[in-house]
Structures are given as structure tokens and as C-alpha cells.
Design a protein around this motif. Structure first.
Motif, PDB file in Angstrom:
ATOM      1  N   UNK A 110      19.013   0.020   2.182  1.00  0.00           N
ATOM      2  CA  UNK A 110      17.896  -0.439   2.695  1.00  0.00           C
ATOM      3  C   UNK A 110      16.743   0.652   3.344  1.00  0.00           C
ATOM      4  N   UNK A 111      17.210   1.665   3.935  1.00  0.00           N
ATOM      5  CA  UNK A 111      16.464   2.651   4.492  1.00  0.00           C
ATOM      6  C   UNK A 111      15.572   3.229   3.249  1.00  0.00           C
ATOM      7  N   UNK A 112      16.296   3.597   2.034  1.00  0.00           N
ATOM      8  CA  UNK A 112      15.702   4.027   0.891  1.00  0.00           C
ATOM      9  C   UNK A 112      14.429   3.172   0.288  1.00  0.00           C
ATOM     10  N   UNK A 113      14.822   1.903   0.346  1.00  0.00           N
ATOM     11  CA  UNK A 113      13.994   0.802  -0.117  1.00  0.00           C
ATOM     12  C   UNK A 113      12.629   1.011   0.741  1.00  0.00           C
ATOM     13  N   UNK A 114      12.785   1.240   2.037  1.00  0.00           N
ATOM     14  CA  UNK A 114      11.608   1.107   2.901  1.00  0.00           C
ATOM     15  C   UNK A 114      10.926   2.439   2.733  1.00  0.00           C
ATOM     16  N   UNK A 115      11.827   3.658   2.512  1.00  0.00           N
ATOM     17  CA  UNK A 115      11.040   4.813   2.152  1.00  0.00           C
ATOM     18  C   UNK A 115      10.125   4.767   0.926  1.00  0.00           C
ATOM     19  N   UNK A 116      10.743   3.940  -0.098  1.00  0.00           N
ATOM     20  CA  UNK A 116      10.280   3.916  -1.453  1.00  0.00           C
ATOM     21  C   UNK A 116       8.823   3.134  -1.106  1.00  0.00           C
ATOM     22  N   UNK A 117       8.942   2.224  -0.465  1.00  0.00           N
ATOM     23  CA  UNK A 117       7.694   1.284  -0.317  1.00  0.00           C
ATOM     24  C   UNK A 117       6.693   2.169   0.187  1.00  0.00           C
ATOM     25  N   UNK A 118       6.933   2.743   1.480  1.00  0.00           N
ATOM     26  CA  UNK A 118       6.056   3.660   2.298  1.00  0.00           C
ATOM     27  C   UNK A 118       5.544   4.645   1.264  1.00  0.00           C
ATOM     28  N   UNK A 119       6.259   5.335   0.464  1.00  0.00           N
ATOM     29  CA  UNK A 119       5.484   6.474  -0.231  1.00  0.00           C
ATOM     30  C   UNK A 119       4.494   5.937  -1.403  1.00  0.00           C
ATOM     31  N   UNK A 120       4.971   4.406  -1.754  1.00  0.00           N
ATOM     32  CA  UNK A 120       4.110   3.906  -2.820  1.00  0.00           C
ATOM     33  C   UNK A 120       2.841   3.718  -2.105  1.00  0.00           C
ATOM     34  N   UNK A 121       2.812   3.216  -1.082  1.00  0.00           N
ATOM     35  CA  UNK A 121       1.447   2.942  -0.498  1.00  0.00           C
ATOM     36  C   UNK A 121       0.776   4.248  -0.053  1.00  0.00           C
ATOM     37  N   UNK A 122       1.499   5.329   0.275  1.00  0.00           N
ATOM     38  CA  UNK A 122       0.813   6.653   0.379  1.00  0.00           C
ATOM     39  C   UNK A 122       0.373   7.291  -0.735  1.00  0.00           C
ATOM     40  N   UNK A 123       0.732   6.974  -2.015  1.00  0.00           N
ATOM     41  CA  UNK A 123       0.230   7.792  -3.170  1.00  0.00           C
ATOM     42  C   UNK A 123      -1.148   7.542  -3.302  1.00  0.00           C
ATOM     43  N   UNK A 124      -1.874   8.860  -3.674  1.00  0.00           N
ATOM     44  CA  UNK A 124      -3.321   8.713  -3.743  1.00  0.00           C
ATOM     45  C   UNK A 124      -3.578   8.394  -5.169  1.00  0.00           C
ATOM     46  N   UNK A 125      -4.783   8.154  -5.099  1.00  0.00           N
ATOM     47  CA  UNK A 125      -5.361   7.756  -6.710  1.00  0.00           C
ATOM     48  C   UNK A 125      -5.670   9.043  -7.405  1.00  0.00           C
ATOM     49  N   UNK A 126      -5.618   9.023  -8.758  1.00  0.00           N
ATOM     50  CA  UNK A 126      -5.625  10.110  -9.386  1.00  0.00           C
ATOM     51  C   UNK A 126      -6.823   9.952 -10.481  1.00  0.00           C
ATOM     52  N   UNK A 127      -8.180  10.140  -9.941  1.00  0.00           N
ATOM     53  CA  UNK A 127      -9.074   9.648 -10.553  1.00  0.00           C
ATOM     54  C   UNK A 127      -9.745  10.925 -11.647  1.00  0.00           C
TER      55      UNK A 127
END
Length: 252
Positions: A110-127
Motif C-alpha cells: 500500500x505504501x508503494x502504491x501511494x508513492x507511485x500515485x504521488x510520483x505520477x502526479x509530480x511527473x512534468x510534461x515533456x513538450x
């Protein structure tokens, strides 16, 4: 334990005793939009990195240095009494270790899933161009994914399922077998002699190997948490606020 590890444990204890850690995030009754979802994940991740991870590192350190998970407890593993008829019965000391670790592996996933979701939101756009800090985010994401896989792979093991199946197969393989001749049915059945002492000794050796593996798994869980927490603390700025190279080039 190394002096560096003891110093880190002392730092974690100071963080927990300082009273500056954020309060546990309260789950909303319902998430109505993606912005609420993002904020909820951010609060959970903040509490996880500042409070939960240091606490679990201390708990795992104390667990790995306890008598229950020490090599000296192998004598207790071998002293567990059982008979050959106990085909599925697991070693009682191993069972207690499994009962201790199984909930920890569920929490770890569960901790790893929370960190994965957090990192997914933090990922910057690559324009246009690369993002400074993207390598750090990707490396941390790989650590988290590996941690989740580690938790899933070892959950069933610490419950003793593999040990039980292995013990059952070992006993079955050493039982006397009957072979019925097809051509000469009047001959008596052929039996293989049974040695209960040999069977019990083999099972004890298997239990000893299983307990050694459990000790290794416990230390590995401690290391995974330490590695992820240390990486986040050292690269927090790059993880949470990545800067884009192409923006700097545009401003020049």
C-alpha cells in the motif's frame, strides 16, 4: 549493525519525537474531481515520507535485531515437535514469524502504491526537450515498483504456504509406495522401506533453510524502506519541483 545505520536510526527517532511531523491525513467522504484526488494523494505521500517511513525503518531495525529473527533462534526452529503424520503442519516458530511479517508486507504494498500515485502526479510534461529531475523521478519510480514486486512475491512465502507445500511433498515422497504389477497380479505388492527419523531430519533441515530465508527477507524489507526514504530526502527538490530545460532556453 554499522555505525552509519545507528546514526540514521537516531535521526529518525528525533524526527518522530520532535512533534513536527504532519498529522495523519483524513480520508474524505468522497473525491469529487481530479483536483481533490491529487490533493489527497499529496497529503498521504507527505505523511508517508515524513512520519510513516521513519517509523517503519525503526520498527524493522528493532525487528531484525530481536531474538525472534536472529540466527540463534534456529535452535528453536529445530526443537519444534511434530510427527510424520503432520503432513501440513508448519513449524510453530516460523508460523509466528510469518504472522508478524505478513501484515507488514500488505502495508508495504500500500505504501508503494501511494508513492507511485504521488510520483505520477509530480511527473512534468515533456513538450520540448528534457526535464531536469526526470531521471531522479524515474529512478525513484523504479525503486518503488521493485518494492511493490518485492512485497507481493514475499507475502505468500512468509505466510508459510511454500513451506507447507514443500513439507507435504517431502513427506509424500518418503512414504512407502505400492507398485501393482500388471502382468503378474498374484505377486505381493512391493513396498519401499520407511525411515521416520530420516523424514523428520529432512523436514527440520527444510525448516531451518526456510527460517534463514525469512531472516534475509526481513533485512531486505528494512533495506528497501531505508533506500527509498534516503533517496527521497536527498532529492526532494528535484522530485517535487522539476525544472524544464526548454523553459530556461526560451528565457535566454
Amino acid at each position: 549493525m554499522k555505525e552509519q545505520d545507528l546514526q540514521l536510526i537516531g535521526q529518525f527517532e528525533k524526527i518522530l519525537n520532535a512533534g513536527t511531523a504532519p498529522a495523519a491525513p483524513q480520508q474524505p467522504t468522497a473525491i469529487l474531481n481530479m483536483e481533490d484526488h491529487r490533493n489527497t494523494i499529496e497529503r498521504q505521500a507527505e505523511y508517508l515520507t515524513k512520519t510513516t517511513l521513519p517509523k517503519k525503518i525503526i520498527d524493522l531495525y528493532n525487528l531484525t535485531t530481536s531474538e525472534q529473527f536472529s540466527r540463534s533462534s534456529i535452535s528453536k526452529v529445530r526443537e519444534c515437535q511434530f510427527t510424520v503424520k503432520d503432513q501440513i503442519q508448519i513449524n510453530s516458530h516460523i508460523a509466528k514469524c510469518g504472522e508478524t511479517l505478513a501484515p507488514m508486507f500488505i502495508d508495504m504494498r500500500n505504501d508503494m502504491i501511494t508513492l507511485k500515485l504521488w510520483l505520477t502526479h509530480l511527473t512534468a510534461k515533456h513538450d520540448n526537450g528534457d526535464t531536469l529531475g526526470a531521471e531522479v523521478q524515474n529512478e525513484l519510480m523504479q525503486m518503488v515498483v521493485d518494492g511493490e514486486v518485492f512485497a507481493l512475491e514475499n507475502y505468500n512465502y512468509v505466510l508459510g504456504l511454500k513451506v507447507q507445500i514443500g513439507r507435504w511433498e517431502l513427506i509424500q515422497s518418503m512414504k512407502p509406495k505400492r507398485r501393482f504389477p500388471r502382468i503378474l497380479p498374484k505377486f505381493s505388492c512391493v513396498k519401499r522401506p520407511r525411515d521416520d527419523h530420516l523424514t523428520i531430519e529432512c523436514i527440520r533441515t527444510r525448516d531451518e533453510i526456510a527460517f534463514t530465508e525469512i531472516i534475509h527477507v526481513t533485512h531486505s524489507m528494512y533495506y528497501v524502506y531505508m533506500k527509498i526514504h534516503d533517496y527521497i530526502q536527498k532529492n526532494k527538490d528535484k522530485i517535487t519541483t522539476p525544472r524544464q530545460d526548454h523553459v530556461a532556453d526560451f528565457m535566454m
